[in-house]
Write a protein that holds these residues in place. Structure first.
Motif, PDB file in Angstrom:
ATOM      1  N   HIS A  63     -46.872  49.263 -51.674  1.00  0.00           N
ATOM      2  CA  HIS A  63     -48.228  49.226 -52.183  1.00  0.00           C
ATOM      3  C   HIS A  63     -49.107  48.284 -51.043  1.00  0.00           C
ATOM      4  N   ASP A  88     -53.157  56.831 -52.995  1.00  0.00           N
ATOM      5  CA  ASP A  88     -53.889  55.885 -53.838  1.00  0.00           C
ATOM      6  C   ASP A  88     -54.096  54.325 -53.233  1.00  0.00           C
ATOM      7  N   ASP A  89     -53.451  53.938 -52.439  1.00  0.00           N
ATOM      8  CA  ASP A  89     -53.722  52.710 -51.908  1.00  0.00           C
ATOM      9  C   ASP A  89     -53.968  52.825 -50.325  1.00  0.00           C
ATOM     10  N   SER A 162     -46.920  53.467 -60.842  1.00  0.00           N
ATOM     11  CA  SER A 162     -48.129  52.774 -60.920  1.00  0.00           C
ATOM     12  C   SER A 162     -48.243  51.706 -62.088  1.00  0.00           C
ATOM     13  N   ALA A 166     -52.370  50.724 -58.349  1.00  0.00           N
ATOM     14  CA  ALA A 166     -52.520  52.077 -58.621  1.00  0.00           C
ATOM     15  C   ALA A 166     -51.399  52.906 -57.589  1.00  0.00           C
ATOM     16  N   ASP A 199     -54.604  44.885 -60.168  1.00  0.00           N
ATOM     17  CA  ASP A 199     -55.337  46.135 -59.768  1.00  0.00           C
ATOM     18  C   ASP A 199     -56.197  46.867 -60.629  1.00  0.00           C
ATOM     19  N   ARG A 201     -58.399  48.846 -60.305  1.00  0.00           N
ATOM     20  CA  ARG A 201     -58.630  50.265 -60.341  1.00  0.00           C
ATOM     21  C   ARG A 201     -57.766  51.092 -61.308  1.00  0.00           C
ATOM     22  N   VAL A 202     -56.658  50.466 -61.909  1.00  0.00           N
ATOM     23  CA  VAL A 202     -55.772  51.066 -62.627  1.00  0.00           C
ATOM     24  C   VAL A 202     -55.965  51.313 -64.113  1.00  0.00           C
ATOM     25  N   GLU A 203     -56.343  52.811 -64.501  1.00  0.00           N
ATOM     26  CA  GLU A 203     -56.586  53.210 -65.917  1.00  0.00           C
ATOM     27  C   GLU A 203     -55.526  53.115 -66.577  1.00  0.00           C
ATOM     28  N   PRO A 205     -53.311  50.357 -67.772  1.00  0.00           N
ATOM     29  CA  PRO A 205     -52.155  49.941 -66.679  1.00  0.00           C
ATOM     30  C   PRO A 205     -51.049  49.723 -67.250  1.00  0.00           C
ATOM     31  N   LYS A 208     -49.041  53.009 -67.995  1.00  0.00           N
ATOM     32  CA  LYS A 208     -48.297  53.538 -66.615  1.00  0.00           C
ATOM     33  C   LYS A 208     -47.260  52.551 -66.365  1.00  0.00           C
ATOM     34  N   TYR A 209     -47.282  51.322 -66.530  1.00  0.00           N
ATOM     35  CA  TYR A 209     -46.136  50.592 -66.056  1.00  0.00           C
ATOM     36  C   TYR A 209     -44.974  50.867 -67.083  1.00  0.00           C
TER      37      TYR A 209
END
Length: 330
Positions: A63, A88-89, A162, A166, A199, A201-203, A205, A208-209
């Motif tokens: 990342h 994304d990165d 992510s 992201a 980060d 930017r992550v919607e 998060p 997702k994690y």
């Protein structure tokens, strides 16, 4: 494959770079940061094996965080190595000024949303002012979830994970003890990777994690090679432990709202973590914000402008015994 341990002043512990040099190609997973100390350590570790930066053919990055990609540009400048990172990165790794400006603008909006006091914002502005700044940034090749690379006969398969970042990715491979994974910061042996602040930017998060952690549990890898510290011999167990940790933290967030009444993210963060310094000024409220977002999606809290309150009936659930508590969306 060999693990190269590189110093890191951050709380996560020493960084790892993973060297593949058992064939015609020389490749690295991650590089460590761009500090003089880390560079000297990586140069020495390669020299011990009869190698130098100019010998490296490919670099795979987990990342964009500088302690994982910091030397990629310098390596590429000396060797012409291909530097590969999730799409994304890519812009952040390449040092794209627009991408970094957008990141800092988004951070400022989150500071406002969280209710962060101005003096704490200044602490972060000073700390992150040089983020993404280095004399050498690479030109990258992008990859996506499910892509595969062959390195000296070892197949590395990309697993997008992510949450913490992201474009955070892991790399699966069949190694000595079976199916193993280079987990980057998706799975660490001591600390739980920050979600929300690391980060912005992550919607969603945390959602997702948690998905990435369940994927690790289901994969039941023989071993994980993390971005920091020692290998993990029970990756599924460690991933489940982190899932449980986040469920416990979610109840702590709900309890804070129950005790304080409607309040903003910064207030909940103070309830959980107390007064924060350094990079934790970003990580603490960021993690709380990730939980509040997840709880809002689950219907457990209601957001009104920048304040959160418990949804109807949740206070009764908090008062119930653990066995009677309703299940969160974990």
């Amino acid at each position: 494959m060999e693990r190269l341990s590189l110093s890191n002043s951050a709380f996560e512990g020493d960084n790892n770079a993973y060297l593949f040099a058992d064939g015609p190609e020389t490749a690295l997973i991650d590089t460590g940061d761009w500090t003089t100390t880390t560079r000297e350590q990586l140069v020495a570790a390669l020299a011990d094996r009869g190698l130098e930066f100019a010998d490296i053919d490919r670099v795979f990055l987990t990342h964009w965080h500088h302690d994982h990609c910091g030397l990629a540009g310098e390596i590429q400048a000396e060797s012409g190595a291909e530097v590969c990172v999730h799409r994304d990165d890519a812009a952040l790794v390449e040092g794209d000024e627009d991408a970094w400006s957008a990141m800092r603008d988004r951070q400022e909006r989150y500071f406002e949303k969280w209710g962060m006091p101005e003096p704490k914002r200044e602490v972060l502005r000073d700390r992150i002012a040089g983020a993404g700044t280095t004399d050498e940034t690479p030109t990258v090749t992008t990859f996506a979830d499910g892509d595969a690379f062959s390195v000296n006969g070892t197949e590395l398969e990309v697993v997008h994970a992510s949450g913490h970042a992201a474009g955070l990715c892991m790399f699966e491979a069949d190694l000595e003890d079976g199916r193993e994974v280079f987990s980057g910061d998706a799975l660490l042996p001591v600390y739980t990777p920050n979600v929300g602040g690391a980060d912005v930017r992550v919607e969603h998060p945390l959602e997702k994690y948690l998905r990435a952690l369940r994927r690790i549990v289901e994969a039941d890898y023989a071993r994980a090679w993390p971005g920091h510290r020692d290998p993990i011999d029970d990756p599924a167990g460690r991933a489940q432990h982190i899932i449980d940790h986040h469920e416990e933290r979610a109840w702590r967030v709900l309890d804070a709202l129950d005790r304080r009444g409607p309040c903003d993210t910064w207030t909940v963060s103070a309830e959980l973590f107390g007064d924060l310094e350094g990079i934790h000024v970003l990580h603490g409220p960021g993690e709380v914000d990730a939980h509040l977002d997840h709880l809002e999606q689950a219907g457990a809290v209601v957001r009104e402008e920048t304040e959160y309150r418990l949804a109807d009936g949740v206070a009764d659930d908090l008062a119930a015994t653990e066995a009677e508590r309703w299940e969160l969306a974990f």
